[in-house]
Write a protein that holds these residues in place. Structure first.
Motif, PDB file in Angstrom:
ATOM      1  N   PRO A  25       0.816  -1.223   0.000  1.00  0.00           N
ATOM      2  CA  PRO A  25       0.000   0.000   0.000  1.00  0.00           C
ATOM      3  C   PRO A  25       0.849   1.273   0.000  1.00  0.00           C
ATOM      4  N   THR A  30       4.666   9.738   1.706  1.00  0.00           N
ATOM      5  CA  THR A  30       5.753  10.622   2.152  1.00  0.00           C
ATOM      6  C   THR A  30       6.962   9.842   2.682  1.00  0.00           C
ATOM      7  N   ASP A  31       6.794   8.576   2.968  1.00  0.00           N
ATOM      8  CA  ASP A  31       7.953   7.722   3.260  1.00  0.00           C
ATOM      9  C   ASP A  31       8.359   6.959   2.000  1.00  0.00           C
ATOM     10  N   THR A 107      -0.095   9.931   6.636  1.00  0.00           N
ATOM     11  CA  THR A 107      -1.167   9.271   7.400  1.00  0.00           C
ATOM     12  C   THR A 107      -0.613   8.591   8.643  1.00  0.00           C
TER      13      THR A 107
HETATM   14  C1  LIG Z   1      10.051  16.265   4.742  1.00  0.00           C
HETATM   15  C2  LIG Z   1       9.594  15.140   5.619  1.00  0.00           C
HETATM   16  C3  LIG Z   1       9.414  15.376   6.980  1.00  0.00           C
HETATM   17  C4  LIG Z   1       8.984  14.337   7.815  1.00  0.00           C
HETATM   18  N1  LIG Z   1       8.811  14.602   9.147  1.00  0.00           N
HETATM   19  C5  LIG Z   1       8.412  13.603   9.966  1.00  0.00           C
HETATM   20  C6  LIG Z   1       8.249  13.846  11.367  1.00  0.00           C
HETATM   21  O1  LIG Z   1       8.429  14.960  11.863  1.00  0.00           O
HETATM   22  N2  LIG Z   1       7.877  12.795  12.150  1.00  0.00           N
HETATM   23  C7  LIG Z   1       7.653  11.544  11.656  1.00  0.00           C
HETATM   24  O2  LIG Z   1       7.308  10.636  12.410  1.00  0.00           O
HETATM   25  N3  LIG Z   1       7.795  11.292  10.321  1.00  0.00           N
HETATM   26  C8  LIG Z   1       8.157  12.276   9.469  1.00  0.00           C
HETATM   27  N4  LIG Z   1       8.319  12.013   8.131  1.00  0.00           N
HETATM   28  C9  LIG Z   1       8.060  10.658   7.632  1.00  0.00           C
HETATM   29  C10 LIG Z   1       6.620  10.445   7.058  1.00  0.00           C
HETATM   30  O3  LIG Z   1       6.069  11.639   6.583  1.00  0.00           O
HETATM   31  C11 LIG Z   1       5.664   9.837   8.117  1.00  0.00           C
HETATM   32  O4  LIG Z   1       6.170   8.607   8.584  1.00  0.00           O
HETATM   33  C12 LIG Z   1       4.245   9.632   7.549  1.00  0.00           C
HETATM   34  O5  LIG Z   1       3.325   9.465   8.611  1.00  0.00           O
HETATM   35  C13 LIG Z   1       4.136   8.447   6.617  1.00  0.00           C
HETATM   36  O6  LIG Z   1       2.786   8.340   6.179  1.00  0.00           O
HETATM   37  P1  LIG Z   1       2.414   8.112   4.651  1.00  0.00           P
HETATM   38  O7  LIG Z   1       0.946   7.991   4.591  1.00  0.00           O
HETATM   39  O8  LIG Z   1       3.024   9.159   3.794  1.00  0.00           O
HETATM   40  O9  LIG Z   1       3.148   6.707   4.415  1.00  0.00           O
HETATM   41  P2  LIG Z   1       3.527   5.973   3.061  1.00  0.00           P
HETATM   42  O10 LIG Z   1       4.828   6.510   2.547  1.00  0.00           O
HETATM   43  O11 LIG Z   1       2.392   5.954   2.122  1.00  0.00           O
HETATM   44  O12 LIG Z   1       3.753   4.487   3.640  1.00  0.00           O
HETATM   45  C14 LIG Z   1       4.731   4.211   4.622  1.00  0.00           C
HETATM   46  C15 LIG Z   1       4.720   2.703   4.920  1.00  0.00           C
HETATM   47  O13 LIG Z   1       3.475   2.315   5.498  1.00  0.00           O
HETATM   48  C16 LIG Z   1       2.832   1.317   4.713  1.00  0.00           C
HETATM   49  N5  LIG Z   1       1.383   1.573   4.808  1.00  0.00           N
HETATM   50  C17 LIG Z   1       0.739   2.754   4.623  1.00  0.00           C
HETATM   51  N6  LIG Z   1      -0.573   2.598   4.867  1.00  0.00           N
HETATM   52  C18 LIG Z   1      -0.768   1.307   5.222  1.00  0.00           C
HETATM   53  C19 LIG Z   1      -1.900   0.522   5.605  1.00  0.00           C
HETATM   54  N7  LIG Z   1      -3.138   1.049   5.682  1.00  0.00           N
HETATM   55  N8  LIG Z   1      -1.719  -0.782   5.895  1.00  0.00           N
HETATM   56  C20 LIG Z   1      -0.502  -1.337   5.825  1.00  0.00           C
HETATM   57  N9  LIG Z   1       0.617  -0.667   5.492  1.00  0.00           N
HETATM   58  C21 LIG Z   1       0.485   0.646   5.187  1.00  0.00           C
HETATM   59  C22 LIG Z   1       3.405   1.474   3.315  1.00  0.00           C
HETATM   60  O14 LIG Z   1       3.306   0.280   2.550  1.00  0.00           O
HETATM   61  C23 LIG Z   1       4.848   1.843   3.655  1.00  0.00           C
HETATM   62  O15 LIG Z   1       5.579   0.674   3.984  1.00  0.00           O
HETATM   63  C24 LIG Z   1       8.732  13.029   7.281  1.00  0.00           C
HETATM   64  C25 LIG Z   1       8.916  12.810   5.890  1.00  0.00           C
HETATM   65  C26 LIG Z   1       9.332  13.848   5.066  1.00  0.00           C
HETATM   66  C27 LIG Z   1       9.500  13.574   3.603  1.00  0.00           C
END
Ligand SMILES: Cc1cc2nc3c(=O)[nH]c(=O)nc-3n(C[C@H](O)[C@H](O)[C@H](O)COP(=O)(O)OP(=O)(O)OC[C@H]3O[C@@H](n4cnc5c(N)ncnc54)[C@H](O)[C@@H]3O)c2cc1C
Length: 289
Positions: A25, A30-31, A107
């Protein structure tokens, strides 16, 4: 090589695709998109099939029922920081993640499933005894978030499962003192160098009847010690100062920071000392800043 990207129309289709293809998924991306980037303006490629889940309404929402709060996995950090249903520490942690543009996309599901030792949301969630609910085409199961995250970037998620929701139980008695602190290089877009979430409850005589504390970025997983919590529970707030050093020593023994260990140990010590000292000074029911 460009792998297949699926865009399921609903959760049932997403679970079928997950079962049949193992597609990973993508929620906010953002990761994942950052890890697999190839350069500015070039679409990232993934070594496995992917499935976009951002459009699934069944994974969006925050609601309270039966003495607990559920956060569906596709809820964004912005939705978390703005929700009055959520405990202070979860809202605060969400509000300090990245910049506003990131919080509109990132998220809770992505943050939890990414399982980074520096991830911010698992810290207050583990302190609050949160559980996760995982769903597959054949059923669902629940487990403690602390057990779901098994190590750095590792979870108990099976290849046919999705994270459906995070469940936060309501404590037996409302917390009197609430605290969340994140130390980062700068105010926005800074990954945690350390973070700590704590809560404490006293009875009408000032005896501590509940205490929880968890911290992030100080080991392979979120650190929490029931043993230290039990040292604090039963103490009168006026006696905290006398017990402080032994509490701090016991808490230090559960930390295993990989990088900058001295800095992380001494800063964690100072954070916990600050919280417990403020508790003995402040009036009841206070958010400690
Ligand atoms: C500029 C920048 C700043 C950031 N700052 C922070 C910060 O301050 N603190 C922090 O904690 N993080 C930070 N992050 C990291 C990131 O933004 C967070 O971890 C964010 O919450 C990831 O959510 P996402 O929905 O974008 O994940 P995604 O990139 O979409 O997914 C991340 C992982 O989760 C899995 N996944 C997603 N949804 C599900 C689901 N429903 N079921 C099973 N697996 C799933 C995906 O397969 C993947 O392995 C930052 C990143 C960037 C680029």
């Amino acid at each position: 090589m460009v792998e297949t990207c699926y865009i399921p129309k609903d959760l049932a289709e997403a679970l079928r695709i997950r079962k049949e293809t193992g597609a990973r998924p993508i929620a906010g991306g953002t990761d994942l998109m950052v890890v697999h980037r190839r350069g500015t303006g070039i679409v990232p490629t993934f070594p496995w099939p992917v499935m976009i889940v951002t459009q699934l309404d069944e994974l969006k929402g925050i609601f309270a029922e039966d003495g607990q709060v559920s956060i569906l996995s596709g809820s964004t950090c912005h939705e978390l920081e703005s929700s009055e249903l959520l405990p202070y520490q979860v809202r605060k942690a969400a509000s300090l993640m990245g910049a506003q543009s990131l919080r509109n996309l990132a998220t809770i599901g992505g943050n939890v499933c990414n399982a980074s030792p520096k991830g911010d949301l698992p810290v207050p969630l583990i302190m609050l005894d949160a559980k996760v609910e995982l769903v597959s085409a054949t059923g669902s199961r629940q487990m403690l978030l602390d057990e779901f995250i098994t190590g750095p970037k590792k979870t108990a998620l099976q290849d046919d499962e999705l994270l459906y929701r995070i469940i936060i139980p309501t404590p037996k008695q409302p917390f009197c003192y609430l605290w969340y602190r994140k130390i980062g290089t700068r105010r926005a877009n800074a990954i945690s160098k350390l973070s700590m979430s704590a809560a404490l409850t006293v009875d009408e005589k000032g005896n501590i009847i509940d205490f929880r504390c968890a911290n992030g970025a100080s080991g392979p997983k979120v650190a929490r010690s029931r043993k230290v919590e039990e040292m604090v529970i039963g103490t009168h707030v006026d006696e905290l100062e006398a017990k402080l050093e032994s509490i701090l020593d016991a808490y230090d023994s559960i930390l295993s920071p990989h990088a900058m260990p001295q800095y992380r140990r001494s800063s964690t010590r100072r954070m916990l000392a600050y919280f417990l000292t403020e508790v003995s000074k402040m009036p009841d029911r206070t958010i400690i800043e």
